[in-house]
Design a protein around this motif. Structure first.
Motif, PDB file in Angstrom:
ATOM      1  N   ALA A   1     -41.776  39.896 -12.082  1.00  0.00           N
ATOM      2  CA  ALA A   1     -43.053  39.637 -12.766  1.00  0.00           C
ATOM      3  C   ALA A   1     -43.825  38.530 -12.055  1.00  0.00           C
ATOM      4  N   PHE A   2     -43.111  37.542 -11.540  1.00  0.00           N
ATOM      5  CA  PHE A   2     -43.756  36.456 -10.807  1.00  0.00           C
ATOM      6  C   PHE A   2     -44.392  36.979  -9.518  1.00  0.00           C
ATOM      7  N   ILE A   3     -43.730  37.905  -8.852  1.00  0.00           N
ATOM      8  CA  ILE A   3     -44.275  38.493  -7.626  1.00  0.00           C
ATOM      9  C   ILE A   3     -45.563  39.257  -7.930  1.00  0.00           C
ATOM     10  N   LEU A   4     -45.526  40.080  -8.972  1.00  0.00           N
ATOM     11  CA  LEU A   4     -46.724  40.834  -9.359  1.00  0.00           C
ATOM     12  C   LEU A   4     -47.844  39.894  -9.784  1.00  0.00           C
ATOM     13  N   PHE A   5     -47.482  38.854 -10.539  1.00  0.00           N
ATOM     14  CA  PHE A   5     -48.490  37.893 -10.974  1.00  0.00           C
ATOM     15  C   PHE A   5     -49.131  37.202  -9.778  1.00  0.00           C
ATOM     16  N   GLY A   6     -48.351  36.953  -8.730  1.00  0.00           N
ATOM     17  CA  GLY A   6     -48.892  36.296  -7.539  1.00  0.00           C
ATOM     18  C   GLY A   6     -50.040  37.085  -6.931  1.00  0.00           C
ATOM     19  N   TYR A   7     -49.884  38.417  -6.855  1.00  0.00           N
ATOM     20  CA  TYR A   7     -50.953  39.246  -6.302  1.00  0.00           C
ATOM     21  C   TYR A   7     -52.126  39.356  -7.273  1.00  0.00           C
ATOM     22  N   TYR A   8     -51.805  39.446  -8.557  1.00  0.00           N
ATOM     23  CA  TYR A   8     -52.878  39.445  -9.551  1.00  0.00           C
ATOM     24  C   TYR A   8     -53.667  38.134  -9.464  1.00  0.00           C
ATOM     25  N   PHE A   9     -52.943  37.030  -9.316  1.00  0.00           N
ATOM     26  CA  PHE A   9     -53.586  35.722  -9.254  1.00  0.00           C
ATOM     27  C   PHE A   9     -54.478  35.605  -8.019  1.00  0.00           C
TER      28      PHE A   9
END
Length: 465
Positions: free
Chosen positions: A383-391
């Protein structure tokens, strides 16, 4: 993967350069953070909380969580706690204050909900040498105030911050709270390293920060703080902590951050998707403040060059982060083309798996300081990896919408210009305007001259508009 490089090695150069650059600097930050040391408690402190500290809490909707927070502040024995709210909330908040400590907690009001005006109003009614701003849900350890005050033994220090951790709203952290906890863990490393390297910090977080009252009582500060416009026409309400930090830098004051358990606050985060709105507001504030620091005010380049570098790095970070998926997509596309027609030998799925393994390994390594204390959170690394790209995408969106200055997560926070105009009109009706010497002409006061034996008669105002 080496098999793929035999086809066209230069295509991997961007991967190598970006990866080496990012993780080299991460290792430098981590090393500096490990070398950092907090300021120890003095044997004979100059400042004592019971005589020298006022805690100012701007709020509009404090609930039961305020009781836990306020009780944690009172353990440090501050002289006074001032809650500043809008007029219609005075009754409920007065009842809340009375249920905790009616003698040491005072409730003041402003006509409209506006955080900067609330903070300014609290400043004007402060009689102590040190002001500590705190969010209404910030929970302190018992040693918080002594450790913050220790930094003010250095008379050059004007502002002090702390490290932070997430306090779950419920019994168990939601994925949103874990993401916030990951971000705070990384931030704790960043602020410890920048403090150690050049004594600077991008932002003294508004969740809890202490300042010398003499700085904030300056009429020039009060006016600039409540009349802050982006590009001269968008009135700002949030971003108060960014403004305060830039003011420290531009006026020659040092800052320090106490990154230790003795001064680590607990704070709640939005436990649902509204956390994303919080992040969007913070991201816009960061863009505005960093652009001002780097290209408009420019004091940061000479005062704290390492912090200036980190700000420049953040400007390019979303774009360099998004380069990775683009290159991987290109490689996967080339791998679907026959070798005879210029394609690659390696199957596309091999590239995809290799990239995911690389991301998982490197992101997990980056989160090790957090996972050391909460190993159960490792399941949230994807989830942190996906959030990084979303961010990264959000940062680009935030850059394109810097004119949006709304709060985003709090109902009742209205137009800052209307609120400021109402307060200005009220002050003009009550205050006699007298000339005040420019800030640069005022000599630095001694510790004794910084004391205020009684509240001033509203504040002398050095502007006539």
């Amino acid at each position: 993967m080496l098999y793929l490089t035999s086809d066209n090695f230069p295509v991997f150069v961007p991967f190598g350069v970006i990866g080496f650059y990012r993780y080299l600097w991460y290792c430098i930050r981590l090393t500096a953070a490990l070398a950092y040391r907090p300021v120890p408690l003095p044997e004979n402190p100059t400042y004592v909380a019971s005589e020298d500290v006022t805690i100012i809490v701007p709020t509009i909707d404090a609930g039961e969580e305020f009781k836990e927070a306020a009780n944690s502040w009172l353990v440090g024995k501050p002289k006074e706690i001032i809650i500043v709210t809008e007029e219609k909330m005075q009754g409920p908040l007065q009842e809340l204050a009375n249920s905790v400590d009616p003698e040491r907690i005072r409730v003041l009001t402003v006509p409209f909900a506006n955080k900067r005006l609330q903070m300014s109003h609290g400043i004007k009614h402060t009689t102590t040498d040190i002001i500590v701003f705190a969010d209404d849900d910030a929970i302190w350890p018992p040693t918080m105030l002594p450790y913050m005050l220790a930094c003010f033994e250095d008379q050059k220090v004007g502002g002090v911050g702390t490290s932070q951790r997430v306090q779950p709203v419920g019994e168990k952290m939601t994925v949103w709270e874990v993401l916030a906890a990951f971000r705070l863990s990384i931030r704790n490393i960043e602020i410890a390293s920048s403090t150690h390297i050049d004594g600077g910090i991008p932002c003294l977080s508004g969740r809890t920060a202490a300042y010398r009252t003499i700085i904030l009582k300056d009429p020039e500060f009060l006016h600039g703080f409540t009349h802050d416009y982006w590009l001269g026409k968008y009135h700002l309400n949030s971003g108060d902590d960014k403004f305060l930090t830039r003011w420290m830098v531009s006026h020659g004051w040092s800052t320090y951050v106490q990154c230790c358990k003795e001064a680590e606050l607990l704070s709640t985060m939005k436990p649902n998707w509204r956390f994303l709105k919080q992040v969007l507001r913070w991201t816009r504030n960061t863009w505005r403040s960093d652009l001002r620091s780097l290209f408009m005010e420019r004091y940061i380049w000479t005062a704290h060059p390492y912090v200036a570098y980190t700000m420049v790095d953040k400007l390019f970070n979303p774009f360099t982060l998004l380069v990775g998926p683009v290159l991987v997509a290109y490689l996967m596309y080339k791998s679907t083309i026959p070798v005879e027609q210029g394609g690659y030998h390696l199957p596309w799925w091999n590239i995809a798996i290799s990239y995911m393994v690389w991301l998982s390994a490197t992101r997990t390594a980056k989160l090790l300081p957090h996972l050391w204390y909460r190993p159960q959170d490792i399941i949230y690394v994807p989830a942190f990896i996906l959030f990084g790209y979303y961010f990264a995408i959000m940062k680009v969106y935030a850059l394109l919408t810097l004119h949006e200055t709304g709060w985003g997560t709090r109902a009742g926070v209205g137009d800052p210009s209307a609120a400021t105009a109402a307060v200005d009109a009220n002050e003009k009706a009550q205050v006699t305007v007298v000339p005040v010497k420019p800030y640069s002409d005022v000599p630095t006061p001694t510790a004794e001259q910084q004391r205020y034996p009684e509240p001033p008669i509203e504040m002398r105002v050095g502007y006539a508009n």
